[in-house]
Structures are given as C-alpha cells and as structure tokens.
Design an enzyme around this catalytic site. Structure first.
Site, PDB file in Angstrom:
ATOM      1  N   HIS A  62     -34.801  17.473 -65.334  1.00 53.37           N
ATOM      2  CA  HIS A  62     -33.747  18.352 -65.865  1.00 53.37           C
ATOM      3  C   HIS A  62     -34.335  19.697 -66.235  1.00 53.37           C
ATOM      4  O   HIS A  62     -35.551  19.896 -66.230  1.00 53.37           O
ATOM      5  CB  HIS A  62     -33.037  17.685 -67.041  1.00 53.37           C
ATOM      6  CG  HIS A  62     -33.883  17.456 -68.261  1.00 53.37           C
ATOM      7  ND1 HIS A  62     -35.041  16.716 -68.241  1.00 53.37           N
ATOM      8  CD2 HIS A  62     -33.725  17.871 -69.548  1.00 53.37           C
ATOM      9  CE1 HIS A  62     -35.560  16.667 -69.461  1.00 53.37           C
ATOM     10  NE2 HIS A  62     -34.785  17.374 -70.272  1.00 53.37           N
ATOM     11  N   HIS A  64     -34.766  21.469 -68.940  1.00 58.54           N
ATOM     12  CA  HIS A  64     -35.280  21.855 -70.249  1.00 58.54           C
ATOM     13  C   HIS A  64     -36.704  22.371 -70.040  1.00 58.54           C
ATOM     14  O   HIS A  64     -37.452  21.817 -69.234  1.00 58.54           O
ATOM     15  CB  HIS A  64     -35.260  20.668 -71.221  1.00 58.54           C
ATOM     16  CG  HIS A  64     -33.923  20.484 -71.900  1.00 58.54           C
ATOM     17  ND1 HIS A  64     -33.541  19.316 -72.507  1.00 58.54           N
ATOM     18  CD2 HIS A  64     -32.882  21.361 -72.051  1.00 58.54           C
ATOM     19  CE1 HIS A  64     -32.314  19.468 -73.013  1.00 58.54           C
ATOM     20  NE2 HIS A  64     -31.899  20.694 -72.740  1.00 58.54           N
ATOM     21  N   ASP A  66     -39.568  22.207 -71.403  1.00 64.21           N
ATOM     22  CA  ASP A  66     -40.779  21.378 -71.451  1.00 64.21           C
ATOM     23  C   ASP A  66     -41.003  20.594 -70.155  1.00 64.21           C
ATOM     24  O   ASP A  66     -42.082  20.053 -69.937  1.00 64.21           O
ATOM     25  CB  ASP A  66     -40.779  20.439 -72.680  1.00 64.21           C
ATOM     26  CG  ASP A  66     -39.552  19.548 -72.778  1.00 64.21           C
ATOM     27  OD1 ASP A  66     -38.478  19.956 -72.292  1.00 64.21           O
ATOM     28  OD2 ASP A  66     -39.672  18.436 -73.336  1.00 64.21           O
ATOM     29  N   HIS A  67     -40.002  20.576 -69.275  1.00 63.55           N
ATOM     30  CA  HIS A  67     -40.143  19.825 -68.013  1.00 63.55           C
ATOM     31  C   HIS A  67     -40.341  20.715 -66.778  1.00 63.55           C
ATOM     32  O   HIS A  67     -40.662  20.210 -65.706  1.00 63.55           O
ATOM     33  CB  HIS A  67     -38.930  18.914 -67.802  1.00 63.55           C
ATOM     34  CG  HIS A  67     -38.829  17.861 -68.862  1.00 63.55           C
ATOM     35  ND1 HIS A  67     -39.112  16.544 -68.644  1.00 63.55           N
ATOM     36  CD2 HIS A  67     -38.537  17.969 -70.187  1.00 63.55           C
ATOM     37  CE1 HIS A  67     -38.979  15.871 -69.770  1.00 63.55           C
ATOM     38  NE2 HIS A  67     -38.627  16.712 -70.730  1.00 63.55           N
ATOM     39  N   ASP A 209     -35.510  12.702 -70.158  1.00 63.24           N
ATOM     40  CA  ASP A 209     -35.256  12.416 -71.544  1.00 63.24           C
ATOM     41  C   ASP A 209     -33.923  11.701 -71.589  1.00 63.24           C
ATOM     42  O   ASP A 209     -32.964  12.177 -71.005  1.00 63.24           O
ATOM     43  CB  ASP A 209     -35.126  13.708 -72.327  1.00 63.24           C
ATOM     44  CG  ASP A 209     -36.375  14.593 -72.217  1.00 63.24           C
ATOM     45  OD1 ASP A 209     -37.350  14.196 -71.555  1.00 63.24           O
ATOM     46  OD2 ASP A 209     -36.361  15.694 -72.771  1.00 63.24           O
ATOM     47  N   HIS A 267     -43.232  10.689 -73.435  1.00 68.43           N
ATOM     48  CA  HIS A 267     -42.492  11.784 -74.087  1.00 68.43           C
ATOM     49  C   HIS A 267     -42.500  11.554 -75.602  1.00 68.43           C
ATOM     50  O   HIS A 267     -41.467  11.503 -76.274  1.00 68.43           O
ATOM     51  CB  HIS A 267     -41.053  11.844 -73.547  1.00 68.43           C
ATOM     52  CG  HIS A 267     -40.363  13.177 -73.758  1.00 68.43           C
ATOM     53  ND1 HIS A 267     -39.866  13.579 -74.970  1.00 68.43           N
ATOM     54  CD2 HIS A 267     -40.082  14.202 -72.915  1.00 68.43           C
ATOM     55  CE1 HIS A 267     -39.298  14.777 -74.864  1.00 68.43           C
ATOM     56  NE2 HIS A 267     -39.433  15.180 -73.616  1.00 68.43           N
TER      57      HIS A 267
HETATM   58 ZN   LIG Z   1     -38.280  16.831 -72.869  1.00 70.80          ZN
HETATM   59 ZN   LIG Z   2     -34.697  17.461 -72.424  1.00 73.75          ZN
END
Ligand SMILES: [Zn+2]
Ligand SMILES: [Zn+2]
Length: 302
Positions: A62, A64, A66-67, A209, A267
């Site tokens: 996805h 976000h 952090d990914h 997540d 995670h």
């Molecule tokens: Zn994340």
């Molecule tokens: Zn996320």
C-alpha cells in the site's frame, strides 16, 4: 528449488535503533521477490547479497510512506550497481503515479526497463512454477496482502521399481517421470506405478498492515509461513484497532484459523525496544511463532 525469506526491515511506521522499515526478500533459486520497500531497504538489500541483475519482482502492499519511500532509492541504485534486466513492480492503484512523479521531479538513474502493474484481488502472477495471489487487507487505505505459492512438483520417480518392471533406462523413464503412461512390449505401464504423488510447493503469505480479517485468513490457508502484521502487544489492542493494525495475539489467531504452519511477527512498533512479550503472547495460541529480526533468514520448505 530452495526458498528462503530474509527480513530486510521488520519495524513499522518509523524506524527504530533496532528495526529498519518493512521489506521482505523472498529468494527462490536465482529469482528475487521483494515485498514492500521501506526507506533504507537498498542498504539492507546490498547487505543481504541479493544480487542486482537477477529476475526480480517488487510487490508493494500500500501507499503508506513506510512501505514505499525506499523504492526510488533502490531503483536509482540498482542501475549504478549494473542492473540491465527488466524489473516488475506490482502494487495497488497509485503505485505507477508514485514512481512516475518521483521520476519527473528527480530523474531516476535507471537504465533498465521498469514495468508497473496496478492490481486488485485475484491471481496477479501466474508463472510456470509459481503464482502470486492478492486479497484485500483491512487497513485505513487500500492495502494488498500477497500469497506466493509454488505449483505442485511431479512426484518422485523410483528407479528400482522401474527396473523391476523391466523398463529399460532412457526415454521411457523420462516419459514416466512426466506422468505419461508407456507401452513396454504389449504391456501398458502407468506412471503411477513408479512415480509418487505430486509434491506440494511452498506457500508464503505476506499480510501487513492489517487488522485480522477473513480475506487474509482465506488467502493464507495452509501457508508454510505467514508473515503477519504484529504492530502491538495485547495491552495496546485499542491502538491496533484505531490504526488498522494487529496485536501479536490477533496475528496468532489468523495463523491458527488459516492453518498456517509457522507465523512470523512483523511490522513491530518502534515503541518496543524488547519485543519478546509479543512473542510470548502469540505463542499462547500459536506455538510455532517466531519474532522477526532485521537481516534474519529463514528457509521455508513445504
Ligand atoms: Zn506500515
Ligand atoms: Zn500502513
């Protein structure tokens, strides 16, 4: 063909002293499948000695930060490191715009072709020897969970039995190995007499997540390894609910319901310097749980 998983980054949201941002490297023989690409992934990738010019696919769960923030850096550097082969990126709607927008403003030095595929649920890769399926995870934004599954391999050929049946070594053996029946003189010999049942391949599911959800349970059914969101411990279960994540116990329940063989807690929130309590909580309902560590490798067999 051997399959292993190296956890390049095992933290979530923000990096900590001990955990890089999420990225998992699946190696199948000479081929690489990378799941998510948090900031700093390129350095971990180098350290894992993954090889820069192999057949490679990157799966993004996805959009976000952090990914995905590690993706431009990795693409940029792979070229410097000599990559010439095409690279495929598979992710949710918007991933193509992310890569092209960065490339428009900061010209990426990428000498190799990049193919970007935006996907929804269903089978997204159907290779000769494995497939990758997607199911929707339950997060604040559209988020994909991935299941990598090797196709069944032909059963084992028993040469002693073949000799006993008077089948001469050579092309006839080859046919039997390919599950074909053959004629020996006037006798029909079925391959089942000398070849064992098909052997199952490896199945690995990557679900971050996400809140625990039925779609992931179904996707993960019978996994040899389930890598699942485990951002929080039981005492922070409200936080997990609020931010669209799972606790270690919830991850364990998904592992149990999906009849997975092994669970990897992944995670992990930066608030845990010592995440062993999460491991203890998960093991109460799913004993074959491991706590991921950056750069740890596990080999996975069916
Ligand atoms: Zn994340
Ligand atoms: Zn996320």
């Amino acid at each position: 063909m051997s399959v292993s998983v190296t956890f390049l980054g095992t933290g979530g949201s923000v990096p900590s002293k001990f955990r890089n941002l999420p990225s998992v490297l699946l190696r199948r023989g000479p081929e690489l499948l990378l799941f998510d690409c948090g900031e700093g992934t390129q350095r971990q990738f180098l350290q894992a000695k993954a090889g820069t010019n192999r057949k490679m696919r990157i799966f993004i769960s996805h959009l976000h930060g952090d990914h995905v923030f590690g993706l431009p850096g990795l693409l940029h550097s792979l070229s410097f490191m000599g990559r010439t082969r095409e690279l495929e990126i598979i992710g949710p709607k918007g991933i193509a715009q992310f890569v092209t927008s960065v490339n428009r403003v900061v010209k990426l030095y990428s000498e190799f072709p990049i193919r970007i595929k935006e996907v929804g649920a269903g089978r997204v890769i159907n290779d000769e020897e494995y497939e990758v399926r997607v199911a929707p995870a339950k997060h604040g934004v559209p988020c994909l969970a991935f299941a990598f599954q090797e196709k069944p391999k032909p059963g084992r050929f028993d040469p002693a039995k073949a000799r006993k049946l008077g089948i001469p070594e050579g092309p006839l053996w080859k046919k039997l190995q390919m599950s074909e029946s053959i004629m020996v003189g006037r006798r029909l010999v079925s391959s089942r007499l000398v070849v064992g049942p098909p052997r199952p391949g490896v199945k690995i599911t990557y679900a971050v997540d996400t809140r625990p959800c039925e779609a992931v349970v179904r996707l993960a059914a019978g996994s040899d390894l389930l890598i699942h969101d485990s951002c929080f411990d039981d005492s922070a279960s409200l936080k997990a609910r609020e931010y669209g994540h799972s606790t270690a116990t919830e991850a364990a329940q998904v592992a149990k319901k999906s009849k997975s063989r092994k669970l990897a807690l992944f995670h992990i929130s930066a608030m845990y310097e010592d995440a062993t309590p999460l491991l203890a909580q998960a093991r109460k309902s799913f004993p074959t749980t491991i706590l991921t560590q950056d750069m740890a490798t596990v080999s996975v067999a069916p």
